[in-house]
Structures are given as structure tokens and as C-alpha cells.
Design a protein around this motif. Structure first.
Motif, PDB file in Angstrom:
ATOM      1  N   ASP A  63       0.825  -1.217   0.000  1.00 42.53           N
ATOM      2  CA  ASP A  63       0.000   0.000   0.000  1.00 42.53           C
ATOM      3  C   ASP A  63       0.854   1.261   0.000  1.00 42.53           C
ATOM      4  O   ASP A  63       0.531   2.238  -0.671  1.00 42.53           O
ATOM      5  CB  ASP A  63      -0.941  -0.006   1.209  1.00 42.53           C
ATOM      6  N   ASP A  64       1.963   1.245   0.766  1.00 43.00           N
ATOM      7  CA  ASP A  64       2.855   2.407   0.806  1.00 43.00           C
ATOM      8  C   ASP A  64       3.491   2.658  -0.562  1.00 43.00           C
ATOM      9  O   ASP A  64       3.615   3.804  -1.006  1.00 43.00           O
ATOM     10  CB  ASP A  64       3.939   2.218   1.864  1.00 43.00           C
ATOM     11  N   GLU A  65       3.920   1.582  -1.215  1.00 42.48           N
ATOM     12  CA  GLU A  65       4.539   1.737  -2.536  1.00 42.48           C
ATOM     13  C   GLU A  65       3.516   2.204  -3.572  1.00 42.48           C
ATOM     14  O   GLU A  65       3.835   3.023  -4.438  1.00 42.48           O
ATOM     15  CB  GLU A  65       5.172   0.409  -2.958  1.00 42.48           C
ATOM     16  N   LYS A  66       2.284   1.699  -3.469  1.00 42.56           N
ATOM     17  CA  LYS A  66       1.240   2.176  -4.379  1.00 42.56           C
ATOM     18  C   LYS A  66       0.953   3.660  -4.158  1.00 42.56           C
ATOM     19  O   LYS A  66       0.698   4.407  -5.103  1.00 42.56           O
ATOM     20  CB  LYS A  66      -0.041   1.365  -4.180  1.00 42.56           C
ATOM     21  N   ALA A  67       1.009   4.089  -2.886  1.00 41.19           N
ATOM     22  CA  ALA A  67       0.797   5.512  -2.599  1.00 41.19           C
ATOM     23  C   ALA A  67       1.893   6.362  -3.244  1.00 41.19           C
ATOM     24  O   ALA A  67       1.620   7.436  -3.797  1.00 41.19           O
ATOM     25  CB  ALA A  67       0.753   5.744  -1.092  1.00 41.19           C
ATOM     26  N   LEU A  68       3.147   5.887  -3.179  1.00 40.31           N
ATOM     27  CA  LEU A  68       4.241   6.607  -3.834  1.00 40.31           C
ATOM     28  C   LEU A  68       4.023   6.672  -5.340  1.00 40.31           C
ATOM     29  O   LEU A  68       4.210   7.715  -5.969  1.00 40.31           O
ATOM     30  CB  LEU A  68       5.576   5.915  -3.538  1.00 40.31           C
ATOM     31  N   ARG A  70       1.164   6.451  -6.928  1.00 38.17           N
ATOM     32  CA  ARG A  70       0.029   7.335  -7.215  1.00 38.17           C
ATOM     33  C   ARG A  70       0.455   8.795  -7.190  1.00 38.17           C
ATOM     34  O   ARG A  70      -0.101   9.635  -7.891  1.00 38.17           O
ATOM     35  CB  ARG A  70      -1.083   7.114  -6.181  1.00 38.17           C
ATOM     36  N   ARG A  71       1.442   9.095  -6.359  1.00 36.54           N
ATOM     37  CA  ARG A  71       1.904  10.484  -6.237  1.00 36.54           C
ATOM     38  C   ARG A  71       2.753  10.904  -7.439  1.00 36.54           C
ATOM     39  O   ARG A  71       2.628  12.026  -7.938  1.00 36.54           O
ATOM     40  CB  ARG A  71       2.718  10.627  -4.946  1.00 36.54           C
ATOM     41  N   PRO A  82      -0.853   2.736 -11.183  1.00 37.89           N
ATOM     42  CA  PRO A  82      -0.083   2.256 -10.032  1.00 37.89           C
ATOM     43  C   PRO A  82      -0.582   0.910  -9.511  1.00 37.89           C
ATOM     44  O   PRO A  82       0.172   0.155  -8.928  1.00 37.89           O
ATOM     45  CB  PRO A  82      -0.284   3.344  -8.977  1.00 37.89           C
ATOM     46  N   GLU A  83      -1.865   0.617  -9.751  1.00 35.22           N
ATOM     47  CA  GLU A  83      -2.442  -0.633  -9.250  1.00 35.22           C
ATOM     48  C   GLU A  83      -1.912  -1.844 -10.007  1.00 35.22           C
ATOM     49  O   GLU A  83      -1.958  -2.960  -9.500  1.00 35.22           O
ATOM     50  CB  GLU A  83      -3.971  -0.592  -9.358  1.00 35.22           C
TER      51      GLU A  83
END
Length: 198
Positions: A63-68, A70-71, A82-83
Motif C-alpha cells: 500500500d505504501d509503494e502504491k501511494a508513492l 500514485r503520487r 499504479p495498481e
């Protein structure tokens, strides 16, 4: 009317080049070179070359890497999701692209390229100060977050970490930690295993 052979060959070469540019995500990982290099796009990428060896194991993004992703991903590659990315943590090799490898020459070239791309003088000077501070910290043994790279066709795109990469070169450090993201459709049915995060 039959097309002459030389025109047919030129047409095929041009078609392949267009496909490589506009449909990079259809490449299969086995057709990629073993070592990928950074695509020249921004102020930093023209000065620095970052290369990685493709690893054997890829993991689903946490989830943290997906957040990065997405940013940073929508800025450089809006069509990428990103998904649908697999992640690998690697040690990347950082090298100068410039023939003159002195730090002051790099700073002058970075300033000129940044201003040419529309960045203000004040913002450029602030970034250079930050790069020099980072280089001092690297020499002192500080740990930085990994840079983020994205596999786009046969090249890498730097999503985040340009200043850290320049700082490592200023500090005469040729290796940097990196997170490499690749579209999962490129993995396909290959020996490159996709592991689930634990």
C-alpha cells in the motif's frame, strides 16, 4: 502496383519505431535487455545515467509503494496505473553522462539545464543547495530513501530522487538504492516470479 523493396523495408522500420514509442507496455520482460538505462527527459537525466539489472523476483506493490506511485506516476506517465505495477528493490548504478566529471561543472550544467526548462533562478539555486547538503550527508554515511524508477519500454524513467542521484555522484558514490516499478503485463508467463508481499 507493387511497392519496391527499399520502400517496404523503410516502412517496416518506421512502423517498428512508432510501435516502440507508443506501445511500450506491450513489451514482454524476456524481450527487454538485461540492463536498462535512464531515458533522457529532464534536467538531471541529461547529466546522469542510472542503470539497473532486471531482478529475477518481483513483488506486488504494498500500500505504501502504491501511494508513492500514485503520487509520482501521473506526472510523467499519466496512462500508467499504479495498481498494475510489480515492484523490485535493487541497487542501481549511477554514472555521469558528461565528459567533464567535476562537481562544479555538473552544478553549472544543472543550473543551465534547469533554467532552460523553465525553472526560476531562485528555485534552481535552492535545489543546488539541497543537492550539496545531500552530498555532504552521503559522505557522512547518512541513509536516504530509495529513488523510484519506472520501466517504460526499453528504458527507465526517474519518478523521484533526481537530487539524491546527483548528490551520490557529487559524493563519489556510484551505487544508490532504488525501487523499480514495472507494469505487471510485462511479466507475463516468464521465470520472473511475482511474489505477494508478506
Amino acid at each position: 502496383m507493387v511497392m519496391p523493396k527499399r520502400y517496404a523495408v523503410a516502412f517496416l522500420k518506421r512502423s517498428r519505431r512508432i510501435l516502440r514509442e507508443f506501445v511500450p507496455e506491450r513489451l514482454h520482460v524476456t524481450s527487454l535487455p538485461h540492463r536498462l538505462h535512464l531515458r533522457r527527459e529532464g534536467a538531471t537525466e541529461g547529466l546522469v545515467d542510472i542503470s539497473v539489472n532486471l531482478p529475477a523476483c518481483w513483488a506486488s506493490a504494498t500500500d505504501d509503494e502504491k501511494a508513492l506511485l500514485r503520487r509520482y506516476l501521473p506526472v510523467k506517465r499519466p496512462a500508467a496505473s499504479p495498481e498494475d505495477c510489480a515492484i523490485a528493490k535493487v541497487s542501481a548504478s549511477v554514472q555521469w553522462r558528461m565528459p567533464n566529471k567535476r562537481g562544479d561543472a555538473m552544478i553549472r550544467a544543472y543550473r543551465a539545464r534547469s533554467i532552460a526548462q523553465g525553472r526560476s533562478q531562485a528555485d534552481t539555486d535552492l535545489r543546488i543547495e539541497r543537492i550539496i547538503d545531500y552530498a555532504d550527508a552521503v559522505q557522512a554515511g547518512a541513509c536516504f530513501p530509495p529513488i523510484i524508477l519506472y520501466v517504460d519500454g526499453r528504458h527507465l524513467i526517474m519518478l523521484d530522487g533526481a537530487r539524491r542521484a546527483l548528490a551520490h555522484l557529487l559524493a563519489d558514490c556510484s551505487n544508490i538504492d532504488a525501487i523499480v516499478a514495472m507494469p505487471t503485463m510485462c511479466l507475463g508467463e516468464t521465470p520472473h516470479r511475482l511474489a505477494r508481499p508478506t
